[in-house]
Design a protein around this motif. Structure first.
Motif, PDB file in Angstrom:
ATOM      1  N   ARG A 139      34.096  55.586  38.991  1.00 17.22           N
ATOM      2  CA  ARG A 139      34.096  54.809  37.757  1.00 17.22           C
ATOM      3  C   ARG A 139      33.585  55.631  36.584  1.00 17.22           C
ATOM      4  N   HIS A 150      33.138  53.204  43.744  1.00 17.17           N
ATOM      5  CA  HIS A 150      33.254  51.750  43.833  1.00 17.17           C
ATOM      6  C   HIS A 150      32.843  51.322  45.232  1.00 17.17           C
ATOM      7  N   ASP A 154      38.005  45.092  44.421  1.00 16.79           N
ATOM      8  CA  ASP A 154      38.086  44.008  43.446  1.00 16.79           C
ATOM      9  C   ASP A 154      39.415  43.288  43.612  1.00 16.79           C
ATOM     10  N   HIS A 229      36.968  38.421  38.238  1.00 19.27           N
ATOM     11  CA  HIS A 229      37.497  39.038  39.456  1.00 19.27           C
ATOM     12  C   HIS A 229      36.465  38.831  40.551  1.00 19.27           C
ATOM     13  N   HIS A 231      34.436  40.877  43.362  1.00 21.73           N
ATOM     14  CA  HIS A 231      34.068  42.132  44.028  1.00 21.73           C
ATOM     15  C   HIS A 231      33.608  41.757  45.423  1.00 21.73           C
TER      16      HIS A 231
END
Ligand code: ZN
Length: 253
Positions: A139, A150, A154, A229, A231
Protein backbone atom coordinates in the motif's frame (compact mmCIF):
# COMPACT_ATOMS: atom_id res chain seq x y z
CA UNK A 1 5.56 -22.70 -0.32
CA UNK A 2 4.51 -19.24 -1.39
CA UNK A 3 4.81 -16.17 0.81
CA UNK A 4 1.59 -15.65 2.78
CA UNK A 5 0.47 -19.25 2.56
CA UNK A 6 -0.37 -21.78 5.24
CA UNK A 7 1.82 -24.78 5.90
CA UNK A 8 0.59 -27.96 7.59
CA UNK A 9 3.35 -29.91 9.34
CA UNK A 10 2.33 -33.53 10.00
CA UNK A 11 4.30 -35.98 12.09
CA UNK A 12 3.39 -39.65 12.32
CA UNK A 13 4.33 -41.50 15.47
CA UNK A 14 2.96 -44.77 16.79
CA UNK A 15 4.29 -44.03 20.28
CA UNK A 16 3.17 -41.04 22.34
CA UNK A 17 5.75 -38.26 22.09
CA UNK A 18 6.07 -34.62 23.00
CA UNK A 19 6.77 -32.60 19.88
CA UNK A 20 8.36 -29.20 19.67
CA UNK A 21 9.62 -27.40 16.64
CA UNK A 22 10.43 -24.11 15.00
CA UNK A 23 10.19 -22.49 11.61
CA UNK A 24 12.79 -19.74 11.51
CA UNK A 25 12.58 -18.42 15.07
CA UNK A 26 8.89 -19.10 15.61
CA UNK A 27 7.65 -22.00 17.72
CA UNK A 28 5.30 -24.56 16.22
CA UNK A 29 2.30 -25.65 18.31
CA UNK A 30 1.58 -29.35 17.80
CA UNK A 31 -1.68 -31.06 18.65
CA UNK A 32 -2.55 -34.74 18.51
CA UNK A 33 -4.75 -35.66 15.58
CA UNK A 34 -5.68 -39.20 14.57
CA UNK A 35 -2.53 -41.28 14.12
CA UNK A 36 -0.11 -38.45 14.58
CA UNK A 37 0.52 -34.82 15.34
CA UNK A 38 0.25 -31.69 13.32
CA UNK A 39 0.92 -27.96 13.45
CA UNK A 40 -0.34 -25.14 11.25
CA UNK A 41 2.18 -22.43 10.41
CA UNK A 42 1.69 -19.17 8.56
CA UNK A 43 4.46 -17.98 6.25
CA UNK A 44 4.49 -14.19 6.50
CA UNK A 45 4.06 -12.23 3.25
CA UNK A 46 7.43 -10.65 4.06
CA UNK A 47 9.33 -13.95 4.57
CA UNK A 48 12.45 -13.74 2.41
CA UNK A 49 12.36 -16.07 -0.59
CA UNK A 50 14.70 -19.04 -0.31
CA UNK A 51 15.34 -21.86 2.14
CA UNK A 52 13.95 -21.62 5.69
CA UNK A 53 14.90 -24.00 8.48
CA UNK A 54 12.24 -26.21 10.05
CA UNK A 55 13.30 -28.12 13.17
CA UNK A 56 11.43 -30.89 14.98
CA UNK A 57 12.22 -32.52 18.29
CA UNK A 58 10.30 -35.58 19.48
CA UNK A 59 10.80 -36.57 23.11
CA UNK A 60 9.43 -39.66 24.82
CA UNK A 61 8.70 -39.91 28.54
CA UNK A 62 12.12 -41.41 29.33
CA UNK A 63 14.36 -38.56 28.37
CA UNK A 64 15.10 -39.74 24.86
CA UNK A 65 14.79 -37.15 22.12
CA UNK A 66 15.17 -37.21 18.37
CA UNK A 67 15.84 -34.03 16.44
CA UNK A 68 15.12 -33.63 12.73
CA UNK A 69 15.67 -30.75 10.37
CA UNK A 70 13.99 -29.95 7.09
CA UNK A 71 14.08 -27.11 4.63
CA UNK A 72 11.02 -25.16 3.60
CA UNK A 73 11.59 -23.43 0.29
CA UNK A 74 9.76 -20.09 0.26
CA UNK A 75 8.78 -18.83 -3.17
CA UNK A 76 8.38 -15.10 -3.79
CA UNK A 77 4.96 -13.79 -4.78
CA UNK A 78 4.75 -10.71 -6.98
CA UNK A 79 2.36 -8.75 -4.75
CA UNK A 80 0.85 -5.72 -6.52
CA UNK A 81 1.42 -2.15 -5.33
CA UNK A 82 -1.74 -0.12 -4.81
CA UNK A 83 -2.00 3.65 -4.59
CA UNK A 84 -4.53 4.68 -1.96
CA UNK A 85 -5.85 8.25 -1.85
CA UNK A 86 -6.93 8.95 1.69
CA UNK A 87 -9.26 11.90 2.40
CA UNK A 88 -7.53 14.58 4.53
CA UNK A 89 -9.79 13.92 7.52
CA UNK A 90 -8.62 10.30 7.64
CA UNK A 91 -4.85 10.75 7.26
CA UNK A 92 -4.61 11.17 11.04
CA UNK A 93 -5.36 7.44 11.23
CA UNK A 94 -2.02 6.67 9.54
CA UNK A 95 -0.09 8.11 12.49
CA UNK A 96 2.42 5.39 13.40
CA UNK A 97 1.59 5.76 17.10
CA UNK A 98 -2.12 5.09 16.50
CA UNK A 99 -1.40 2.12 14.25
CA UNK A 100 1.12 0.71 16.71
CA UNK A 101 -1.15 1.26 19.70
CA UNK A 102 -3.95 -0.72 18.07
CA UNK A 103 -1.52 -3.44 16.96
CA UNK A 104 -0.34 -3.85 20.56
CA UNK A 105 -3.92 -3.86 21.83
CA UNK A 106 -4.82 -6.75 19.47
CA UNK A 107 -1.59 -8.77 19.76
CA UNK A 108 -2.61 -10.74 22.88
CA UNK A 109 -5.87 -11.78 21.17
CA UNK A 110 -4.10 -13.02 18.04
CA UNK A 111 -1.36 -14.72 20.08
CA UNK A 112 -3.81 -16.63 22.26
CA UNK A 113 -4.14 -20.32 21.48
CA UNK A 114 -7.38 -22.08 22.41
CA UNK A 115 -6.18 -25.68 22.67
CA UNK A 116 -8.97 -27.25 20.63
CA UNK A 117 -10.05 -26.80 17.05
CA UNK A 118 -13.34 -24.90 16.89
CA UNK A 119 -13.74 -24.75 13.10
CA UNK A 120 -14.96 -27.33 10.66
CA UNK A 121 -14.27 -27.88 6.97
CA UNK A 122 -13.38 -25.09 4.57
CA UNK A 123 -14.05 -21.43 5.37
CA UNK A 124 -16.77 -19.53 3.50
CA UNK A 125 -16.24 -15.99 2.16
CA UNK A 126 -17.89 -13.62 4.68
CA UNK A 127 -19.69 -11.66 1.94
CA UNK A 128 -20.43 -12.29 -1.70
CA UNK A 129 -18.83 -9.78 -3.95
CA UNK A 130 -15.87 -8.69 -5.97
CA UNK A 131 -12.44 -8.58 -4.34
CA UNK A 132 -11.13 -5.05 -4.69
CA UNK A 133 -7.76 -5.59 -3.03
CA UNK A 134 -5.93 -8.92 -2.70
CA UNK A 135 -3.91 -10.23 0.21
CA UNK A 136 -0.31 -9.02 0.25
CA UNK A 137 -0.82 -5.88 -1.86
CA UNK A 138 1.75 -3.22 -0.99
CA UNK A 139 0.00 0.00 0.00
CA UNK A 140 1.17 3.47 -0.93
CA UNK A 141 -0.92 6.15 0.81
CA UNK A 142 -1.29 9.57 -0.83
CA UNK A 143 1.79 9.10 -3.03
CA UNK A 144 4.09 7.93 -0.23
CA UNK A 145 6.40 4.90 -0.46
CA UNK A 146 4.82 1.43 -0.08
CA UNK A 147 4.65 1.03 3.67
CA UNK A 148 2.87 -2.22 4.39
CA UNK A 149 1.50 -5.48 3.07
CA UNK A 150 -2.26 -5.79 2.89
CA UNK A 151 -3.07 -8.09 5.78
CA UNK A 152 -6.26 -9.54 4.30
CA UNK A 153 -8.61 -9.23 1.34
CA UNK A 154 -11.10 -6.43 0.68
CA UNK A 155 -14.56 -7.18 -0.69
CA UNK A 156 -16.70 -4.56 -2.35
CA UNK A 157 -19.99 -4.18 -0.52
CA UNK A 158 -22.88 -1.83 0.03
CA UNK A 159 -23.26 -0.35 3.49
CA UNK A 160 -25.54 -2.65 5.48
CA UNK A 161 -24.79 -5.88 3.58
CA UNK A 162 -24.69 -8.75 6.10
CA UNK A 163 -21.25 -10.15 6.96
CA UNK A 164 -21.20 -13.79 8.05
CA UNK A 165 -18.78 -15.85 10.13
CA UNK A 166 -16.32 -17.61 7.81
CA UNK A 167 -16.37 -20.57 10.16
CA UNK A 168 -17.51 -21.56 13.63
CA UNK A 169 -15.79 -20.17 16.69
CA UNK A 170 -16.05 -17.81 19.62
CA UNK A 171 -16.19 -14.01 19.41
CA UNK A 172 -12.86 -12.77 20.79
CA UNK A 173 -13.50 -9.06 20.13
CA UNK A 174 -16.54 -7.02 19.09
CA UNK A 175 -15.96 -3.29 19.41
CA UNK A 176 -15.15 -0.05 17.61
CA UNK A 177 -11.40 0.41 17.03
CA UNK A 178 -9.68 3.54 15.76
CA UNK A 179 -7.93 2.23 12.63
CA UNK A 180 -9.94 -0.92 11.90
CA UNK A 181 -13.25 0.73 12.70
CA UNK A 182 -16.07 -1.41 14.05
CA UNK A 183 -14.44 -4.81 14.27
CA UNK A 184 -15.22 -8.44 15.01
CA UNK A 185 -12.49 -11.02 15.65
CA UNK A 186 -13.37 -14.73 15.87
CA UNK A 187 -11.29 -17.35 17.65
CA UNK A 188 -11.38 -20.62 15.66
CA UNK A 189 -9.08 -22.45 18.06
CA UNK A 190 -5.48 -23.69 17.73
CA UNK A 191 -4.25 -20.13 17.29
CA UNK A 192 -6.39 -19.43 14.20
CA UNK A 193 -8.38 -16.17 14.18
CA UNK A 194 -10.38 -14.30 11.55
CA UNK A 195 -11.00 -10.54 11.56
CA UNK A 196 -13.81 -8.47 9.98
CA UNK A 197 -13.22 -4.69 9.90
CA UNK A 198 -14.74 -1.32 8.94
CA UNK A 199 -18.25 -2.58 9.79
CA UNK A 200 -21.20 -0.21 10.00
CA UNK A 201 -22.79 -2.40 12.64
CA UNK A 202 -21.68 -5.21 14.96
CA UNK A 203 -24.24 -7.96 15.54
CA UNK A 204 -22.42 -10.16 18.09
CA UNK A 205 -20.95 -9.85 21.55
CA UNK A 206 -17.61 -10.90 22.97
CA UNK A 207 -17.70 -14.47 24.24
CA UNK A 208 -20.59 -15.50 22.00
CA UNK A 209 -20.41 -18.75 20.02
CA UNK A 210 -21.09 -18.45 16.27
CA UNK A 211 -21.65 -21.06 13.60
CA UNK A 212 -20.27 -20.87 10.07
CA UNK A 213 -22.55 -18.54 8.07
CA UNK A 214 -24.09 -16.75 11.08
CA UNK A 215 -24.45 -12.97 10.57
CA UNK A 216 -21.89 -11.13 12.74
CA UNK A 217 -22.05 -7.59 11.36
CA UNK A 218 -22.81 -5.32 8.42
CA UNK A 219 -20.50 -3.83 5.77
CA UNK A 220 -19.45 -0.23 6.43
CA UNK A 221 -16.62 2.24 6.01
CA UNK A 222 -15.61 2.98 9.60
CA UNK A 223 -11.98 3.52 10.63
CA UNK A 224 -9.17 3.77 8.05
CA UNK A 225 -11.30 3.17 4.95
CA UNK A 226 -11.74 5.17 1.76
CA UNK A 227 -15.23 3.80 1.17
CA UNK A 228 -17.55 0.99 2.22
CA UNK A 229 -15.92 -2.43 1.98
CA UNK A 230 -15.22 -5.47 4.10
CA UNK A 231 -11.64 -6.19 5.11
CA UNK A 232 -11.35 -9.86 6.02
CA UNK A 233 -8.23 -11.52 7.37
CA UNK A 234 -7.06 -14.84 8.79
CA UNK A 235 -4.15 -15.15 11.21
CA UNK A 236 -2.27 -18.12 12.60
CA UNK A 237 -0.72 -17.18 15.94
CA UNK A 238 -0.65 -13.59 14.80
CA UNK A 239 0.77 -14.20 11.31
CA UNK A 240 -1.50 -12.98 8.52
CA UNK A 241 -2.01 -15.51 5.75
CA UNK A 242 -3.99 -15.43 2.51
CA UNK A 243 -7.57 -16.04 3.72
CA UNK A 244 -8.76 -17.20 0.29
CA UNK A 245 -6.59 -20.30 0.62
CA UNK A 246 -8.76 -21.23 3.62
CA UNK A 247 -11.90 -21.06 1.42
CA UNK A 248 -10.32 -23.21 -1.28
CA UNK A 249 -8.85 -26.15 0.55
CA UNK A 250 -9.24 -28.10 3.74
CA UNK A 251 -6.45 -26.95 6.03
CA UNK A 252 -6.71 -30.03 8.21
CA UNK A 253 -7.61 -33.54 7.10
ZN1 ZN B 1 -8.18 -4.42 3.70
Amino acid sequence: MEQGHTLLVRVHSSAPVTLTGTLDERDLAFVKHGEGYWALVGLPAWSPAGPHLLTLTAADGMGRAVREEATVEVVAVDFPVEAVALPPDRTRLLTPELVQEERERLAPIFQSVTPERLWDGVFVPPVEGEITSPFGARRSYNGGPPRSYHEGVDFRGEVGTPVVAANSGRVALAEALTVRGKAVILDHGLGVHSGYYHLSEILVQEGQWVEKGDPIGRVGGTGLATGPHLHWEVRIRGVNVDPLEWTQRLMLP
